[in-house]
Design a protein around this motif. Structure first.
Motif, PDB file in Angstrom:
ATOM      1  N   TYR A  11       0.788  -1.233   0.030  1.00 30.60           N
ATOM      2  CA  TYR A  11      -0.020   0.119  -0.068  1.00 30.60           C
ATOM      3  C   TYR A  11       0.920   1.235  -0.046  1.00 30.60           C
ATOM      4  O   TYR A  11       2.019   1.199   0.621  1.00 30.60           O
ATOM      5  CB  TYR A  11      -0.783  -0.009   1.245  1.00 30.60           C
ATOM      6  N   SER A  12       0.422   2.369  -0.637  1.00 35.03           N
ATOM      7  CA  SER A  12       1.104   3.522  -0.770  1.00 35.03           C
ATOM      8  C   SER A  12       1.037   4.242   0.535  1.00 35.03           C
ATOM      9  O   SER A  12       0.019   4.047   1.434  1.00 35.03           O
ATOM     10  CB  SER A  12       0.597   4.467  -1.734  1.00 35.03           C
ATOM     11  N   ILE A  13       1.687   5.409   0.847  1.00 35.00           N
ATOM     12  CA  ILE A  13       1.450   5.952   2.276  1.00 35.00           C
ATOM     13  C   ILE A  13       0.160   6.729   2.149  1.00 35.00           C
ATOM     14  O   ILE A  13      -0.474   6.906   3.218  1.00 35.00           O
ATOM     15  CB  ILE A  13       2.741   7.066   2.356  1.00 35.00           C
ATOM     16  N   GLY A  14      -0.341   7.298   1.004  1.00 34.06           N
ATOM     17  CA  GLY A  14      -1.332   7.775   0.874  1.00 34.06           C
ATOM     18  C   GLY A  14      -2.805   6.941   1.343  1.00 34.06           C
ATOM     19  O   GLY A  14      -3.498   7.099   1.798  1.00 34.06           O
ATOM     20  N   GLU A  15      -2.598   5.516   0.807  1.00 34.37           N
ATOM     21  CA  GLU A  15      -3.592   4.771   1.114  1.00 34.37           C
ATOM     22  C   GLU A  15      -3.701   4.228   2.685  1.00 34.37           C
ATOM     23  O   GLU A  15      -4.703   4.281   3.455  1.00 34.37           O
ATOM     24  CB  GLU A  15      -3.292   3.369   0.357  1.00 34.37           C
ATOM     25  N   VAL A  16      -2.376   4.174   3.167  1.00 33.09           N
ATOM     26  CA  VAL A  16      -2.234   3.901   4.541  1.00 33.09           C
ATOM     27  C   VAL A  16      -2.764   4.735   5.376  1.00 33.09           C
ATOM     28  O   VAL A  16      -3.223   4.680   6.370  1.00 33.09           O
ATOM     29  CB  VAL A  16      -0.832   3.439   4.927  1.00 33.09           C
ATOM     30  N   SER A  17      -2.494   6.219   5.087  1.00 41.11           N
ATOM     31  CA  SER A  17      -3.078   7.289   5.888  1.00 41.11           C
ATOM     32  C   SER A  17      -4.529   7.295   5.771  1.00 41.11           C
ATOM     33  O   SER A  17      -5.103   7.610   6.846  1.00 41.11           O
ATOM     34  CB  SER A  17      -2.448   8.642   5.311  1.00 41.11           C
ATOM     35  N   LYS A  18      -5.131   7.053   4.688  1.00 37.86           N
ATOM     36  CA  LYS A  18      -6.447   7.025   4.774  1.00 37.86           C
ATOM     37  C   LYS A  18      -7.102   5.878   5.507  1.00 37.86           C
ATOM     38  O   LYS A  18      -8.154   5.893   6.316  1.00 37.86           O
ATOM     39  CB  LYS A  18      -7.022   6.924   3.364  1.00 37.86           C
ATOM     40  N   GLU A  23      -2.284  10.892   9.485  1.00 39.08           N
ATOM     41  CA  GLU A  23      -1.614  11.643   8.526  1.00 39.08           C
ATOM     42  C   GLU A  23      -0.120  11.425   8.011  1.00 39.08           C
ATOM     43  O   GLU A  23       0.651  10.422   8.710  1.00 39.08           O
ATOM     44  CB  GLU A  23      -1.225  13.154   9.105  1.00 39.08           C
ATOM     45  N   ARG A  24       0.153  11.736   6.771  1.00 36.87           N
ATOM     46  CA  ARG A  24       1.500  11.109   6.189  1.00 36.87           C
ATOM     47  C   ARG A  24       2.578  11.530   6.938  1.00 36.87           C
ATOM     48  O   ARG A  24       3.437  10.829   6.993  1.00 36.87           O
ATOM     49  CB  ARG A  24       1.486  11.506   4.615  1.00 36.87           C
ATOM     50  N   TYR A  25       2.450  12.726   7.397  1.00 35.36           N
ATOM     51  CA  TYR A  25       3.755  13.249   8.148  1.00 35.36           C
ATOM     52  C   TYR A  25       4.003  12.612   9.475  1.00 35.36           C
ATOM     53  O   TYR A  25       5.125  12.427   9.890  1.00 35.36           O
ATOM     54  CB  TYR A  25       3.886  14.725   8.293  1.00 35.36           C
ATOM     55  N   VAL A  26       2.811  12.176   9.931  1.00 35.48           N
ATOM     56  CA  VAL A  26       2.944  11.457  11.282  1.00 35.48           C
ATOM     57  C   VAL A  26       3.289  10.129  11.128  1.00 35.48           C
ATOM     58  O   VAL A  26       4.358   9.565  11.850  1.00 35.48           O
ATOM     59  CB  VAL A  26       1.737  11.322  12.131  1.00 35.48           C
ATOM     60  N   LEU A  27       3.016   9.477   9.994  1.00 43.16           N
ATOM     61  CA  LEU A  27       3.705   8.009   9.605  1.00 43.16           C
ATOM     62  C   LEU A  27       5.008   8.209   9.181  1.00 43.16           C
ATOM     63  O   LEU A  27       5.792   7.268   9.806  1.00 43.16           O
ATOM     64  CB  LEU A  27       3.018   7.401   8.463  1.00 43.16           C
ATOM     65  N   ARG A  28       5.619   9.348   8.673  1.00 39.32           N
ATOM     66  CA  ARG A  28       7.150   9.373   8.359  1.00 39.32           C
ATOM     67  C   ARG A  28       7.792   9.455   9.838  1.00 39.32           C
ATOM     68  O   ARG A  28       8.800   8.769   9.935  1.00 39.32           O
ATOM     69  CB  ARG A  28       7.112  10.375   7.407  1.00 39.32           C
ATOM     70  N   LYS A  36      10.198  -0.847  14.779  1.00 42.37           N
ATOM     71  CA  LYS A  36       9.410  -2.039  14.159  1.00 42.37           C
ATOM     72  C   LYS A  36       9.036  -1.508  12.716  1.00 42.37           C
ATOM     73  O   LYS A  36       8.386  -2.251  12.048  1.00 42.37           O
ATOM     74  CB  LYS A  36       8.708  -2.484  14.900  1.00 42.37           C
ATOM     75  N   LEU A  37       8.724  -0.385  12.769  1.00 42.08           N
ATOM     76  CA  LEU A  37       8.049   0.347  11.636  1.00 42.08           C
ATOM     77  C   LEU A  37       9.067   0.794  10.373  1.00 42.08           C
ATOM     78  O   LEU A  37       9.501   2.116  10.632  1.00 42.08           O
ATOM     79  CB  LEU A  37       7.208   1.516  12.117  1.00 42.08           C
ATOM     80  N   LYS A  38       9.382   0.218   9.648  1.00 44.75           N
ATOM     81  CA  LYS A  38      10.269   0.318   8.651  1.00 44.75           C
ATOM     82  C   LYS A  38       9.580  -0.447   7.123  1.00 44.75           C
ATOM     83  O   LYS A  38      10.230  -1.331   6.698  1.00 44.75           O
ATOM     84  CB  LYS A  38      11.400  -0.692   8.920  1.00 44.75           C
TER      85      LYS A  38
END
Length: 125
Positions: A11-18, A23-28, A36-38
């Protein structure tokens, strides 16, 4: 003839964000904070998340936002968390969210609520 259902592998970061409501910046940011999140990156350098990554994100979200852990506290909890052994596995398949049979009624109720929220978000994609 049997019908074969193909699970999405990435999944792309946009899909995971939704899907997760993060938010994408929080995921980054979480990638920098939580070992563990890599998520892997494709040839274009874009993040590609697996179902395993999504389970880790949902666990981090629960620890921080619902249970009130600090980032340091959440890191300690995640040290012993193994998403591969998580009985609350969530499978995203063809726009539907599947959850396993769980006997604990509270956990089952929570998973059903999560599934409903994720299905609503998927329908908006």
């Amino acid at each position: 003839m049997p019908e074969f259902k193909i699970k999405r592998l990435y999944y792309s970061i946009g899909e995971v964000s939704k899907l997760t409501g993060i938010e994408r910046y929080v995921l980054r940011y979480w990638e920098k904070e939580f070992e563990k999140l890599k998520p892997a990156k494709n040839k274009g350098g874009n993040r590609i998340y697996t179902n395993r990554d999504i389970k880790i994100i949902l666990m981090i979200k629960r620890l921080l936002y619902e249970e009130g852990y600090t980032i340091a506290g959440a890191k300690k909890v995640l040290e012993s968390y193994n998403p591969d052994e998580d009985p609350t596995e969530i499978i995203i398949e063809e726009g539907r969210i599947k959850i396993p049979k769980i006997t604990d009624p509270e956990l089952r109720r929570d998973l059903i609520q999560i599934r409903e929220i994720l299905e609503f978000i998927l329908n908006k994609l």
